[in-house]
Design a protein around this motif. Structure first.
Motif, short mmCIF file in Angstrom:
data_model
loop_
_atom_site.label_atom_id
_atom_site.label_comp_id
_atom_site.label_asym_id
_atom_site.label_seq_id
_atom_site.Cartn_x
_atom_site.Cartn_y
_atom_site.Cartn_z
N ARG A 208 0.86 -1.04 -0.06
CA ARG A 208 0.00 -0.24 0.14
C ARG A 208 0.73 1.24 0.00
O ARG A 208 0.67 2.07 -0.62
CB ARG A 208 -0.94 0.16 1.18
CG ARG A 208 -2.28 -1.09 1.06
CD ARG A 208 -3.03 -0.83 2.17
NE ARG A 208 -2.76 -1.11 3.42
CZ ARG A 208 -2.78 -2.55 3.80
NH1 ARG A 208 -3.30 -3.26 3.10
NH2 ARG A 208 -2.69 -2.94 4.94
N ILE A 209 2.03 1.28 0.93
CA ILE A 209 2.87 2.38 0.86
C ILE A 209 3.47 2.71 -0.45
O ILE A 209 3.55 4.00 -0.97
CB ILE A 209 3.78 2.23 1.89
CG1 ILE A 209 2.90 2.50 3.18
CG2 ILE A 209 4.86 3.29 1.92
CD1 ILE A 209 3.94 2.06 4.49
N THR A 210 3.95 1.52 -1.26
CA THR A 210 4.55 1.70 -2.26
C THR A 210 3.53 2.24 -3.43
O THR A 210 4.17 3.12 -4.18
CB THR A 210 5.20 0.14 -2.63
OG1 THR A 210 6.00 -0.26 -1.95
CG2 THR A 210 5.59 0.16 -3.99
N GLY A 211 2.53 1.85 -3.42
CA GLY A 211 1.51 2.37 -4.51
C GLY A 211 1.41 3.75 -3.97
O GLY A 211 1.25 4.64 -5.13
N SER A 212 1.08 4.04 -3.02
CA SER A 212 0.65 5.71 -2.55
C SER A 212 1.95 6.45 -2.80
O SER A 212 1.84 7.50 -3.39
CB SER A 212 0.28 5.68 -1.01
OG SER A 212 -0.56 5.01 -0.82
N ALA A 213 3.11 5.95 -2.57
CA ALA A 213 4.29 6.82 -2.88
C ALA A 213 4.45 6.93 -4.30
O ALA A 213 4.93 8.15 -4.98
CB ALA A 213 5.31 5.89 -2.36
N ALA A 214 4.20 5.72 -5.15
CA ALA A 214 4.32 5.98 -6.67
C ALA A 214 3.34 7.01 -7.09
O ALA A 214 3.48 7.95 -7.92
CB ALA A 214 4.08 4.52 -7.23
N ILE A 215 2.00 6.97 -6.84
CA ILE A 215 1.06 7.84 -7.14
C ILE A 215 1.49 9.45 -6.61
O ILE A 215 1.41 10.27 -7.32
CB ILE A 215 -0.29 7.84 -6.54
CG1 ILE A 215 -0.64 6.35 -7.24
CG2 ILE A 215 -1.15 8.83 -6.67
CD1 ILE A 215 -1.90 5.81 -6.48
N CYS A 216 2.07 9.56 -5.46
CA CYS A 216 2.49 11.05 -5.10
C CYS A 216 3.97 11.40 -5.59
O CYS A 216 4.26 12.36 -5.15
CB CYS A 216 2.32 10.98 -3.45
SG CYS A 216 0.66 10.92 -2.88
N CYS A 217 4.45 10.63 -6.25
CA CYS A 217 5.69 10.86 -6.67
C CYS A 217 6.85 11.00 -5.73
O CYS A 217 7.62 11.98 -5.64
CB CYS A 217 5.92 11.88 -7.73
SG CYS A 217 4.67 11.58 -9.37
N VAL A 218 7.06 10.13 -4.74
CA VAL A 218 8.09 10.07 -3.74
C VAL A 218 8.80 8.93 -3.74
O VAL A 218 8.69 7.92 -3.23
CB VAL A 218 7.23 10.15 -2.41
CG1 VAL A 218 8.33 10.42 -1.18
CG2 VAL A 218 6.01 11.22 -2.25
N PRO A 219 9.79 9.02 -4.77
CA PRO A 219 10.54 7.96 -5.05
C PRO A 219 11.42 7.12 -3.93
O PRO A 219 11.62 6.01 -4.03
CB PRO A 219 11.43 8.28 -6.27
CG PRO A 219 11.62 9.84 -6.17
CD PRO A 219 10.29 10.21 -5.56
N ALA A 220 12.01 8.10 -3.09
CA ALA A 220 12.71 7.31 -2.04
C ALA A 220 11.89 6.56 -0.94
O ALA A 220 12.46 5.33 -0.71
CB ALA A 220 13.54 8.53 -1.39
N LEU A 221 10.60 6.85 -0.82
CA LEU A 221 9.81 6.20 -0.10
C LEU A 221 9.28 5.06 -0.69
O LEU A 221 9.20 4.00 -0.25
CB LEU A 221 8.50 7.17 0.35
CG LEU A 221 7.52 6.56 1.37
CD1 LEU A 221 8.16 6.22 2.61
CD2 LEU A 221 6.33 7.51 1.59
N GLN A 222 9.13 5.30 -2.30
CA GLN A 222 8.37 4.02 -2.93
C GLN A 222 9.57 2.76 -2.95
O GLN A 222 9.51 1.96 -2.73
CB GLN A 222 8.44 4.67 -4.42
CG GLN A 222 7.85 3.63 -5.42
CD GLN A 222 7.70 3.98 -6.88
OE1 GLN A 222 7.59 5.12 -7.03
NE2 GLN A 222 7.14 3.09 -7.64
N GLY A 223 10.82 3.33 -3.05
CA GLY A 223 12.03 2.36 -3.01
C GLY A 223 11.96 1.90 -1.75
O GLY A 223 12.53 0.38 -1.80
N ALA A 224 12.13 2.31 -0.72
CA ALA A 224 12.12 1.85 0.51
C ALA A 224 10.96 0.61 0.84
O ALA A 224 11.39 -0.46 1.48
CB ALA A 224 12.27 2.84 1.85
N SER A 225 9.68 1.23 0.59
CA SER A 225 8.65 0.34 0.70
C SER A 225 8.49 -0.75 -0.19
O SER A 225 8.40 -1.88 0.32
CB SER A 225 7.45 0.98 0.57
OG SER A 225 7.14 1.58 -0.62
N SER A 226 9.18 -0.59 -1.46
CA SER A 226 9.09 -1.77 -2.29
C SER A 226 10.20 -2.73 -1.94
O SER A 226 10.25 -3.94 -2.15
CB SER A 226 9.49 -1.34 -3.70
OG SER A 226 9.49 -2.24 -4.80
N ALA A 227 11.25 -2.32 -1.34
CA ALA A 227 12.27 -3.27 -1.05
C ALA A 227 11.94 -4.17 0.14
O ALA A 227 12.25 -5.37 0.32
CB ALA A 227 13.68 -2.55 -0.74
#
Length: 76
Positions: free
Chosen positions: A12-31
């Motif tokens: 959920r965080i990965t998707g939200s970060a992707a939508i909001c264009c927050v790549p560092a958060l997206q990368g951390a949650s995806s990992a």
């Protein structure tokens, strides 16, 4: 520990970060999400810590730039 719940929350965080264009958060949650899927449980504490750090950075950015998010236009 509930790794399925952790994976779902990371997703959920990965998707939200992707939508909001927050790549560092997206990368951390995806990992974190990928590590839970891969049952790499020994990596989880470090990845959770990295995700918390990115969330803290985002909160701090928001706090320092509150005027950007207030919806008020600059009168100057």
């Amino acid at each position: 520990e509930d790794h399925d719940a952790l994976q779902a929350e990371a997703h959920r965080i990965t998707g939200s970060a992707a939508i909001c264009c927050v790549p560092a958060l997206q990368g951390a949650s995806s990992a974190l999400e990928q590590a839970t899927k891969g049952k790499e449980h020994e990596r989880l504490p470090g990845l959770v810590a990295a995700l918390k750090d990115e969330m803290h950075c985002l909160r701090e950015y928001g706090r320092r730039n509150d005027d950007l998010f207030s919806g008020e236009e600059d009168a100057g």
